[in-house]
Design a protein around this motif. Structure first.
Motif, PDB file in Angstrom:
ATOM      1  N   PRO A  16       0.813  -1.214   0.000  1.00  0.00           N
ATOM      2  CA  PRO A  16       0.000   0.000   0.000  1.00  0.00           C
ATOM      3  C   PRO A  16       0.852   1.272   0.000  1.00  0.00           C
ATOM      4  O   PRO A  16       0.365   2.356  -0.313  1.00  0.00           O
ATOM      5  CB  PRO A  16      -0.817  -0.112   1.296  1.00  0.00           C
ATOM      6  CG  PRO A  16      -0.040  -1.044   2.152  1.00  0.00           C
ATOM      7  CD  PRO A  16       0.649  -1.998   1.216  1.00  0.00           C
ATOM      8  N   ARG A  17       2.135   1.130   0.312  1.00  0.00           N
ATOM      9  CA  ARG A  17       3.037   2.295   0.333  1.00  0.00           C
ATOM     10  C   ARG A  17       3.437   2.759  -1.075  1.00  0.00           C
ATOM     11  O   ARG A  17       3.860   3.899  -1.251  1.00  0.00           O
ATOM     12  CB  ARG A  17       4.312   1.955   1.097  1.00  0.00           C
ATOM     13  CG  ARG A  17       4.072   1.590   2.531  1.00  0.00           C
ATOM     14  CD  ARG A  17       5.372   1.131   3.192  1.00  0.00           C
ATOM     15  NE  ARG A  17       5.136   0.359   4.377  1.00  0.00           N
ATOM     16  CZ  ARG A  17       4.801   0.850   5.556  1.00  0.00           C
ATOM     17  NH1 ARG A  17       4.667   2.143   5.726  1.00  0.00           N
ATOM     18  NH2 ARG A  17       4.602   0.044   6.580  1.00  0.00           N
ATOM     19  N   VAL A  18       3.316   1.864  -2.062  1.00  0.00           N
ATOM     20  CA  VAL A  18       3.694   2.206  -3.438  1.00  0.00           C
ATOM     21  C   VAL A  18       2.704   3.240  -3.957  1.00  0.00           C
ATOM     22  O   VAL A  18       1.493   3.116  -3.781  1.00  0.00           O
ATOM     23  CB  VAL A  18       3.713   0.953  -4.342  1.00  0.00           C
ATOM     24  CG1 VAL A  18       4.031   1.328  -5.780  1.00  0.00           C
ATOM     25  CG2 VAL A  18       4.722  -0.063  -3.810  1.00  0.00           C
ATOM     26  N   ALA A  25      -1.477   3.429  -2.172  1.00  0.00           N
ATOM     27  CA  ALA A  25      -2.475   2.358  -2.323  1.00  0.00           C
ATOM     28  C   ALA A  25      -3.040   2.201  -3.729  1.00  0.00           C
ATOM     29  O   ALA A  25      -3.583   1.135  -4.034  1.00  0.00           O
ATOM     30  CB  ALA A  25      -3.613   2.494  -1.311  1.00  0.00           C
ATOM     31  N   LEU A  26      -2.926   3.188  -4.589  1.00  0.00           N
ATOM     32  CA  LEU A  26      -3.525   3.060  -5.922  1.00  0.00           C
ATOM     33  C   LEU A  26      -2.952   1.871  -6.701  1.00  0.00           C
ATOM     34  O   LEU A  26      -3.734   1.108  -7.290  1.00  0.00           O
ATOM     35  CB  LEU A  26      -3.420   4.366  -6.709  1.00  0.00           C
ATOM     36  CG  LEU A  26      -4.040   4.354  -8.113  1.00  0.00           C
ATOM     37  CD1 LEU A  26      -5.479   3.870  -8.111  1.00  0.00           C
ATOM     38  CD2 LEU A  26      -3.932   5.749  -8.739  1.00  0.00           C
ATOM     39  N   PRO A  27      -1.640   1.643  -6.717  1.00  0.00           N
ATOM     40  CA  PRO A  27      -1.155   0.447  -7.414  1.00  0.00           C
ATOM     41  C   PRO A  27      -1.704  -0.856  -6.817  1.00  0.00           C
ATOM     42  O   PRO A  27      -2.034  -1.798  -7.548  1.00  0.00           O
ATOM     43  CB  PRO A  27       0.365   0.537  -7.260  1.00  0.00           C
ATOM     44  CG  PRO A  27       0.624   2.007  -7.139  1.00  0.00           C
ATOM     45  CD  PRO A  27      -0.530   2.511  -6.307  1.00  0.00           C
ATOM     46  N   THR A 132       1.207   0.627  12.232  1.00  0.00           N
ATOM     47  CA  THR A 132       0.202   1.214  11.343  1.00  0.00           C
ATOM     48  C   THR A 132      -0.494   0.114  10.549  1.00  0.00           C
ATOM     49  O   THR A 132      -0.016  -1.024  10.472  1.00  0.00           O
ATOM     50  CB  THR A 132       0.837   2.203  10.347  1.00  0.00           C
ATOM     51  OG1 THR A 132       1.653   1.473   9.418  1.00  0.00           O
ATOM     52  CG2 THR A 132       1.665   3.273  11.063  1.00  0.00           C
ATOM     53  N   TRP A 133      -1.610   0.484   9.948  1.00  0.00           N
ATOM     54  CA  TRP A 133      -2.321  -0.479   9.097  1.00  0.00           C
ATOM     55  C   TRP A 133      -1.442  -0.910   7.917  1.00  0.00           C
ATOM     56  O   TRP A 133      -1.459  -2.084   7.528  1.00  0.00           O
ATOM     57  CB  TRP A 133      -3.634   0.108   8.592  1.00  0.00           C
ATOM     58  CG  TRP A 133      -4.653   0.271   9.663  1.00  0.00           C
ATOM     59  CD1 TRP A 133      -5.182   1.444  10.112  1.00  0.00           C
ATOM     60  CD2 TRP A 133      -5.270  -0.759  10.440  1.00  0.00           C
ATOM     61  NE1 TRP A 133      -6.087   1.193  11.125  1.00  0.00           N
ATOM     62  CE2 TRP A 133      -6.172  -0.142  11.339  1.00  0.00           C
ATOM     63  CE3 TRP A 133      -5.154  -2.153  10.468  1.00  0.00           C
ATOM     64  CZ2 TRP A 133      -6.943  -0.868  12.243  1.00  0.00           C
ATOM     65  CZ3 TRP A 133      -5.931  -2.871  11.378  1.00  0.00           C
ATOM     66  CH2 TRP A 133      -6.808  -2.234  12.245  1.00  0.00           C
ATOM     67  N   PHE A 134      -0.662   0.014   7.357  1.00  0.00           N
ATOM     68  CA  PHE A 134       0.220  -0.350   6.244  1.00  0.00           C
ATOM     69  C   PHE A 134       1.291  -1.328   6.711  1.00  0.00           C
ATOM     70  O   PHE A 134       1.638  -2.263   5.980  1.00  0.00           O
ATOM     71  CB  PHE A 134       0.859   0.893   5.627  1.00  0.00           C
ATOM     72  CG  PHE A 134      -0.037   1.667   4.685  1.00  0.00           C
ATOM     73  CD1 PHE A 134      -1.415   1.492   4.654  1.00  0.00           C
ATOM     74  CD2 PHE A 134       0.500   2.602   3.835  1.00  0.00           C
ATOM     75  CE1 PHE A 134      -2.222   2.213   3.790  1.00  0.00           C
ATOM     76  CE2 PHE A 134      -0.287   3.337   2.954  1.00  0.00           C
ATOM     77  CZ  PHE A 134      -1.660   3.138   2.934  1.00  0.00           C
ATOM     78  N   ASP A 135       1.815  -1.145   7.935  1.00  0.00           N
ATOM     79  CA  ASP A 135       2.778  -2.102   8.488  1.00  0.00           C
ATOM     80  C   ASP A 135       2.152  -3.489   8.541  1.00  0.00           C
ATOM     81  O   ASP A 135       2.779  -4.489   8.158  1.00  0.00           O
ATOM     82  CB  ASP A 135       3.201  -1.717   9.912  1.00  0.00           C
ATOM     83  CG  ASP A 135       3.996  -0.435  10.013  1.00  0.00           C
ATOM     84  OD1 ASP A 135       4.583   0.012   9.010  1.00  0.00           O
ATOM     85  OD2 ASP A 135       4.036   0.123  11.135  1.00  0.00           O
TER      86      ASP A 135
END
Length: 149
Positions: A16-18, A25-27, A132-135
């Motif tokens: 989601p970091r990309v 998150a777009l990719p 974090t949620w991304f983590d």
């Protein structure tokens, strides 16, 4: 037109970091969307709460987005479509701020903190850097496809 999609039964979508066009998150959303179209999404769900935050932020309908992706558009073409069809038309600074906030999002309720703690204890019990949620998404993707936390 051919749809080039990852097989999410064999690999995770992009982190989601990309970013694409500055949007976190777009990719990942595109990977899940395309995989859903070709029925190779595995346990990954297109239009999940993370995806919905993006669609709400830009003001794009998820089903219309999926219909465009089904035409075989590239990442760049999908970004151009989002920019053209967004109701909210966020500027670069607003996109940067939103993306920064999304990257830093952490559970805000006792219920969600409990959910994250339980998930982390199953996935990476010795890791203390999952905040974090991304983590959590990154470690979940990694462990799901054979990585060792």
């Amino acid at each position: 037109m051919a749809i080039f999609a990852p097989d999410l039964t064999k690999q995770a979508p992009r982190s989601p970091r990309v970013r694409l066009g500055g949007f976190v998150a777009l990719p990942r959303i595109l990977d899940k969307c395309r995989a859903t179209i070709i029925k190779k999404n595995g346990e990954f769900n297109f239009n999940c709460p993370l995806d919905q935050r993006f669609f709400e932020f830009v003001g794009v309908d998820a089903e219309k987005f999926k219909k465009e992706a089904a035409k075989g558009k590239t990442d760049s073409e999908m970004l151009a479509w989002v920019e053209k069809n967004a109701k909210n038309h966020p500027c670069g600074g607003t996109i940067h701020l939103w993306s920064t906030i999304m990257e830093a999002r952490a559970p805000s309720s006792i219920e969600m903190r409990g959910y994250m703690s339980e998930a982390q204890s199953k996935l990476a019990p010795k890791r203390e850097d999952i905040t974090t949620w991304f983590d959590l998404l990154d470690v979940d993707d990694y462990v799901t496809f054979g990585g060792q936390p």
